[in-house]
Design an enzyme around this catalytic site. Structure first.
Site, PDB file in Angstrom:
ATOM      1  N   PHE A 154       0.231 -60.361 -41.121  1.00  0.00           N
ATOM      2  CA  PHE A 154      -0.329 -59.555 -42.210  1.00  0.00           C
ATOM      3  C   PHE A 154       0.684 -58.445 -42.504  1.00  0.00           C
ATOM      4  O   PHE A 154       0.992 -57.627 -41.625  1.00  0.00           O
ATOM      5  CB  PHE A 154      -1.671 -58.950 -41.780  1.00  0.00           C
ATOM      6  CG  PHE A 154      -2.285 -58.045 -42.807  1.00  0.00           C
ATOM      7  CD1 PHE A 154      -2.894 -58.591 -43.937  1.00  0.00           C
ATOM      8  CD2 PHE A 154      -2.260 -56.667 -42.662  1.00  0.00           C
ATOM      9  CE1 PHE A 154      -3.465 -57.754 -44.899  1.00  0.00           C
ATOM     10  CE2 PHE A 154      -2.827 -55.832 -43.618  1.00  0.00           C
ATOM     11  CZ  PHE A 154      -3.432 -56.378 -44.747  1.00  0.00           C
ATOM     12  N   PRO A 159       9.034 -49.682 -45.095  1.00  0.00           N
ATOM     13  CA  PRO A 159       9.795 -48.561 -44.529  1.00  0.00           C
ATOM     14  C   PRO A 159       9.309 -47.215 -45.072  1.00  0.00           C
ATOM     15  O   PRO A 159       9.255 -46.231 -44.332  1.00  0.00           O
ATOM     16  CB  PRO A 159      11.227 -48.854 -44.976  1.00  0.00           C
ATOM     17  CG  PRO A 159      11.275 -50.343 -45.146  1.00  0.00           C
ATOM     18  CD  PRO A 159       9.909 -50.755 -45.609  1.00  0.00           C
ATOM     19  N   GLN A 326     -10.757 -34.822  -3.946  1.00  0.00           N
ATOM     20  CA  GLN A 326     -11.480 -34.688  -5.222  1.00  0.00           C
ATOM     21  C   GLN A 326     -10.553 -34.831  -6.428  1.00  0.00           C
ATOM     22  O   GLN A 326     -10.944 -35.376  -7.459  1.00  0.00           O
ATOM     23  CB  GLN A 326     -12.188 -33.331  -5.285  1.00  0.00           C
ATOM     24  CG  GLN A 326     -13.467 -33.285  -4.482  1.00  0.00           C
ATOM     25  CD  GLN A 326     -14.298 -32.047  -4.798  1.00  0.00           C
ATOM     26  OE1 GLN A 326     -13.926 -31.212  -5.618  1.00  0.00           O
ATOM     27  NE2 GLN A 326     -15.440 -31.940  -4.135  1.00  0.00           N
ATOM     28  N   GLY A 388       4.816 -42.504  -7.283  1.00  0.00           N
ATOM     29  CA  GLY A 388       6.120 -43.123  -7.589  1.00  0.00           C
ATOM     30  C   GLY A 388       5.962 -44.590  -7.948  1.00  0.00           C
ATOM     31  O   GLY A 388       6.631 -45.101  -8.861  1.00  0.00           O
ATOM     32  N   GLU A 411      -2.609 -49.473 -37.225  1.00  0.00           N
ATOM     33  CA  GLU A 411      -3.933 -49.563 -37.861  1.00  0.00           C
ATOM     34  C   GLU A 411      -4.483 -48.168 -38.158  1.00  0.00           C
ATOM     35  O   GLU A 411      -5.686 -47.919 -38.008  1.00  0.00           O
ATOM     36  CB  GLU A 411      -4.903 -50.345 -36.973  1.00  0.00           C
ATOM     37  CG  GLU A 411      -4.456 -51.759 -36.766  1.00  0.00           C
ATOM     38  CD  GLU A 411      -5.361 -52.785 -37.393  1.00  0.00           C
ATOM     39  OE1 GLU A 411      -6.461 -52.438 -37.875  1.00  0.00           O
ATOM     40  OE2 GLU A 411      -4.954 -53.949 -37.410  1.00  0.00           O
ATOM     41  N   GLU A 415      -3.904 -39.204 -36.389  1.00  0.00           N
ATOM     42  CA  GLU A 415      -4.034 -38.150 -37.415  1.00  0.00           C
ATOM     43  C   GLU A 415      -4.763 -38.706 -38.644  1.00  0.00           C
ATOM     44  O   GLU A 415      -5.620 -38.029 -39.226  1.00  0.00           O
ATOM     45  CB  GLU A 415      -2.649 -37.627 -37.835  1.00  0.00           C
ATOM     46  CG  GLU A 415      -1.931 -36.802 -36.772  1.00  0.00           C
ATOM     47  CD  GLU A 415      -1.324 -37.647 -35.651  1.00  0.00           C
ATOM     48  OE1 GLU A 415      -1.214 -38.888 -35.808  1.00  0.00           O
ATOM     49  OE2 GLU A 415      -0.973 -37.083 -34.601  1.00  0.00           O
TER      50      GLU A 415
HETATM   51  C1  LIG Z   1       3.997 -52.643 -32.778  1.00  0.00           C
HETATM   52  C2  LIG Z   1       3.600 -52.438 -34.212  1.00  0.00           C
HETATM   53  C3  LIG Z   1       2.911 -53.433 -34.862  1.00  0.00           C
HETATM   54  C4  LIG Z   1       2.541 -53.262 -36.215  1.00  0.00           C
HETATM   55  N1  LIG Z   1       1.938 -54.293 -36.872  1.00  0.00           N
HETATM   56  C5  LIG Z   1       1.740 -54.175 -38.207  1.00  0.00           C
HETATM   57  C6  LIG Z   1       1.260 -55.301 -38.961  1.00  0.00           C
HETATM   58  O1  LIG Z   1       1.009 -56.380 -38.409  1.00  0.00           O
HETATM   59  N2  LIG Z   1       1.125 -55.171 -40.301  1.00  0.00           N
HETATM   60  C7  LIG Z   1       1.401 -53.994 -40.930  1.00  0.00           C
HETATM   61  O2  LIG Z   1       1.243 -53.941 -42.142  1.00  0.00           O
HETATM   62  N3  LIG Z   1       1.845 -52.904 -40.244  1.00  0.00           N
HETATM   63  C8  LIG Z   1       2.029 -52.978 -38.908  1.00  0.00           C
HETATM   64  N4  LIG Z   1       2.525 -51.894 -38.208  1.00  0.00           N
HETATM   65  C9  LIG Z   1       2.812 -50.632 -38.916  1.00  0.00           C
HETATM   66  C10 LIG Z   1       1.845 -49.516 -38.561  1.00  0.00           C
HETATM   67  O3  LIG Z   1       0.594 -49.773 -39.140  1.00  0.00           O
HETATM   68  C11 LIG Z   1       2.466 -48.169 -39.024  1.00  0.00           C
HETATM   69  O4  LIG Z   1       3.524 -47.889 -38.124  1.00  0.00           O
HETATM   70  C12 LIG Z   1       1.452 -47.060 -39.039  1.00  0.00           C
HETATM   71  O5  LIG Z   1       0.530 -47.232 -40.084  1.00  0.00           O
HETATM   72  C13 LIG Z   1       2.090 -45.668 -39.198  1.00  0.00           C
HETATM   73  O6  LIG Z   1       2.981 -45.641 -40.254  1.00  0.00           O
HETATM   74  P1  LIG Z   1       4.453 -45.038 -40.038  1.00  0.00           P
HETATM   75  O7  LIG Z   1       5.014 -45.673 -38.820  1.00  0.00           O
HETATM   76  O8  LIG Z   1       5.214 -45.185 -41.294  1.00  0.00           O
HETATM   77  O9  LIG Z   1       4.238 -43.511 -39.716  1.00  0.00           O
HETATM   78  P2  LIG Z   1       4.165 -42.335 -40.793  1.00  0.00           P
HETATM   79  O10 LIG Z   1       3.168 -42.649 -41.824  1.00  0.00           O
HETATM   80  O11 LIG Z   1       5.551 -42.000 -41.235  1.00  0.00           O
HETATM   81  O12 LIG Z   1       3.624 -41.144 -39.895  1.00  0.00           O
HETATM   82  C14 LIG Z   1       4.469 -40.339 -39.060  1.00  0.00           C
HETATM   83  C15 LIG Z   1       3.613 -39.235 -38.452  1.00  0.00           C
HETATM   84  O13 LIG Z   1       3.102 -38.407 -39.508  1.00  0.00           O
HETATM   85  C16 LIG Z   1       1.701 -38.332 -39.426  1.00  0.00           C
HETATM   86  N5  LIG Z   1       1.116 -38.240 -40.766  1.00  0.00           N
HETATM   87  C17 LIG Z   1       1.408 -39.010 -41.850  1.00  0.00           C
HETATM   88  N6  LIG Z   1       0.646 -38.633 -42.896  1.00  0.00           N
HETATM   89  C18 LIG Z   1      -0.169 -37.652 -42.456  1.00  0.00           C
HETATM   90  C19 LIG Z   1      -1.196 -36.872 -43.053  1.00  0.00           C
HETATM   91  N7  LIG Z   1      -1.562 -37.040 -44.316  1.00  0.00           N
HETATM   92  N8  LIG Z   1      -1.813 -35.928 -42.292  1.00  0.00           N
HETATM   93  C20 LIG Z   1      -1.457 -35.747 -41.006  1.00  0.00           C
HETATM   94  N9  LIG Z   1      -0.496 -36.458 -40.378  1.00  0.00           N
HETATM   95  C21 LIG Z   1       0.148 -37.409 -41.088  1.00  0.00           C
HETATM   96  C22 LIG Z   1       1.286 -39.614 -38.720  1.00  0.00           C
HETATM   97  O14 LIG Z   1       0.016 -39.502 -38.125  1.00  0.00           O
HETATM   98  C23 LIG Z   1       2.401 -39.768 -37.709  1.00  0.00           C
HETATM   99  O15 LIG Z   1       2.141 -38.977 -36.593  1.00  0.00           O
HETATM  100  C24 LIG Z   1       2.863 -52.053 -36.872  1.00  0.00           C
HETATM  101  C25 LIG Z   1       3.558 -51.036 -36.180  1.00  0.00           C
HETATM  102  C26 LIG Z   1       3.946 -51.218 -34.879  1.00  0.00           C
HETATM  103  C27 LIG Z   1       4.737 -50.132 -34.201  1.00  0.00           C
END
Ligand SMILES: Cc1cc2nc3c(=O)[nH]c(=O)nc-3n(C[C@H](O)[C@H](O)[C@H](O)COP(=O)(O)OP(=O)(O)OC[C@H]3O[C@@H](n4cnc5c(N)ncnc54)[C@H](O)[C@@H]3O)c2cc1C
Length: 431
Positions: A154, A159, A326, A388, A411, A415
């Site tokens: 999916f 980028p 504890q 360790g 997913e 945040e």
């Molecule tokens: C192992 C893996 C598998 C994946 N599989 C899929 C897949 O099958 N299909 C698919 O479509 N995608 C997939 N993804 C993508 C994934 O869904 C995205 O990496 C994720 O949605 C976050 O987007 P980003 O990496 O661009 O982070 P960014 O959107 O750039 O976010 C960077 C940081 O900024 C914060 N941020 C961004 N906007 C806001 C806001 N408005 N308020 C506060 N904080 C914010 C975020 O929380 C995060 O901490 C996958 C990613 C990984 C690593």
């Protein structure tokens, strides 16, 4: 329409009717923590596979960083990797079987779990947005056969479009002369991207409409112009393949638009008239899958907790088992507490989603947020309890911690879940 298509359409209609029915006080199974015999049987079945097949293979495939095809094949042979099994889990009217099965599988190992379950996101998109005919045609191809299993991908993220799905730049243009859609763009981090037989791609058909101009397309196996880009080397979940996908003048038949062109044109016309659209293609898929993803995180957390509990009883320092301190025992008590709390949120959301209760307070997001954070915290605590040894690759909690981290990122990051919850509870467009 084929027989499979007719059955799929009927099943979908009945599920959609059930879920849509009676927004005020839906009639449906009451929530109970007492599992029925079917749920217990499925839990035991998946647990047996996780314990006997998945766990023993976990370390090898994490090190290899490759898709564990032999394990997928084993899952296919027993029917666990199949639309029938996924359909059976989903069909449970209480909504609990899907999270129960996921928790058990990911208790075995999250990397292999995702290699097996990664296909389900594409399947959910086809099932949720496709016509009966499309469901009948494409979903079996997502799984292949037990002798020759296939996976599906999916592809929503790009980028420059992660959290902000509305920024998707991949375009889909309709060629009336040939009744084909032409897709161009780059997808990022796609689970099973490039190695999948079936790719479901979210593309923009009208950039001006933002996310309301998105549509979902099936890219059939072997389609020219759909290529894998760089494979991502990851911190965790390394048995699950993640890669960029490039779409260069990728032509697919008109019939590959999920839901069909008539429905899309109607929806776009409504949006252009300023009427409310029926939700975004990518968000619909994510919304439905959040409790399931939460259940996967609960599975990882539970695995680490159980390992740490056993270890704490066995390991002696200062002449007594470390659990007699504890500091250790209370940590384990808190881990158990947090894991159970996360599971309850997951089950509540799964039940609400399946029985037609509206997520008034973003309960789906709550479940994924809590479970993801509990998984990261519990696996880190498990490392601490193992000392360790916990920090080495000789012991599995180190891998579990690496695997858990993705659950606060994909997913919808933690945040973004907080954003969704805060908007839901306040009615304010919190930024
Ligand atoms: C192992 C893996 C598998 C994946 N599989 C899929 C897949 O099958 N299909 C698919 O479509 N995608 C997939 N993804 C993508 C994934 O869904 C995205 O990496 C994720 O949605 C976050 O987007 P980003 O990496 O661009 O982070 P960014 O959107 O750039 O976010 C960077 C940081 O900024 C914060 N941020 C961004 N906007 C806001 C806001 N408005 N308020 C506060 N904080 C914010 C975020 O929380 C995060 O901490 C996958 C990613 C990984 C690593």
């Amino acid at each position: 329409m084929t027989d499979t298509a007719a059955v799929a359409e009927a099943a979908k209609e009945s599920i959609v009717d059930e879920v849509a029915g009676g927004a005020e006080a839906p009639e449906g199974p009451r929530f109970t923590l007492e599992l029925n015999q079917d749920q217990k049987d499925i839990r035991e079945w998946v647990h047996g596979f996780a314990e006997g097949v998945v766990r023993p293979a976990a370390e090898e495939w994490d090190e290899r960083e490759e898709t564990p095809w032999p394990v997928i094949q084993e899952a296919a042979k027993i029917g666990l990797y199949s639309f029938e099994a996924l359909g059976q889990f989903f069909a449970d009217p209480t909504g609990l079987t899907l999270p129960i099965a996921n928790e058990e599988l990911f208790w075995g190992d999250a990397g292999i779990g995702m290699a097996i379950m990664g296909t389900s996101l594409a399947v959910a998109a086809i099932f949720g947005q496709g016509t009966g005919e499309q469901i009948g045609e494409w979903i079996p191809q997502c799984f292949g056969s037990p002798e020759d299993p296939k996976v599906a991908a999916f592809c929503a993220s790009e980028p420059d479009a992660g959290s902000d799905v509305s920024a998707i730049r991949t375009t889909a243009k309709y060629d009336e002369a040939t009744d084909e859609w032409i897709l161009n763009g780059q997808k990022a981090w796609a689970t099973n991207g490039g190695i999948a037989d079936v790719h479901v791609v979210i593309a923009s058909v009208d950039r001006e409409l933002g996310s309301r101009g998105h549509a979902a397309f099936v890219i059939p196996p072997g389609t020219k112009g759909c290529e894998q880009g760089a494979k991502v080397k990851k911190h965790g979940l390394r048995a699950s393949h993640t890669a960029d996908v490039h779409l260069d003048d990728c032509r697919v038949p008109g019939s590959c638009l999920l839901g069909g062109k008539e429905k899309l044109d109607e929806r776009l016309a409504r949006v252009r008239e300023g009427k409310k659209g029926k939700g975004q293609a990518a968000m619909q898929t994510f919304e439905a899958s959040r409790p399931t993803v939460g259940a996967q995180a609960v599975g990882i957390a539970r695995a680490a907790y159980e390992y740490a509990l056993d270890y704490a009883k066995e390991r002696s320092q200062f002449g007594r088992p470390i659990i007699e301190n504890q500091a250790i025992a209370f940590t384990l008590a808190d881990m158990k507490l947090e894991i159970d709390a996360a599971r309850l949120l997951v089950w509540r959301a799964a039940w609400m989603g399946r029985s037609g209760h509206k997520f008034e307070n973003a309960e789906g997001s709550m479940s994924k947020l809590k479970a993801g954070e509990v998984a990261v915290w519990s696996t880190e605590r498990a490392i601490q309890i193992l000392g360790g040894n916990g920090y080495t690759r000789e012991f599995p909690v180190e891998r579990m911690h690496r695997d858990a981290k993705i659950y606060t990122i994909f997913e919808g990051t933690s945040e973004i879940q907080r954003l969704v919850i805060s908007r839901a509870i306040s009615g304010v467009h919190v930024r």
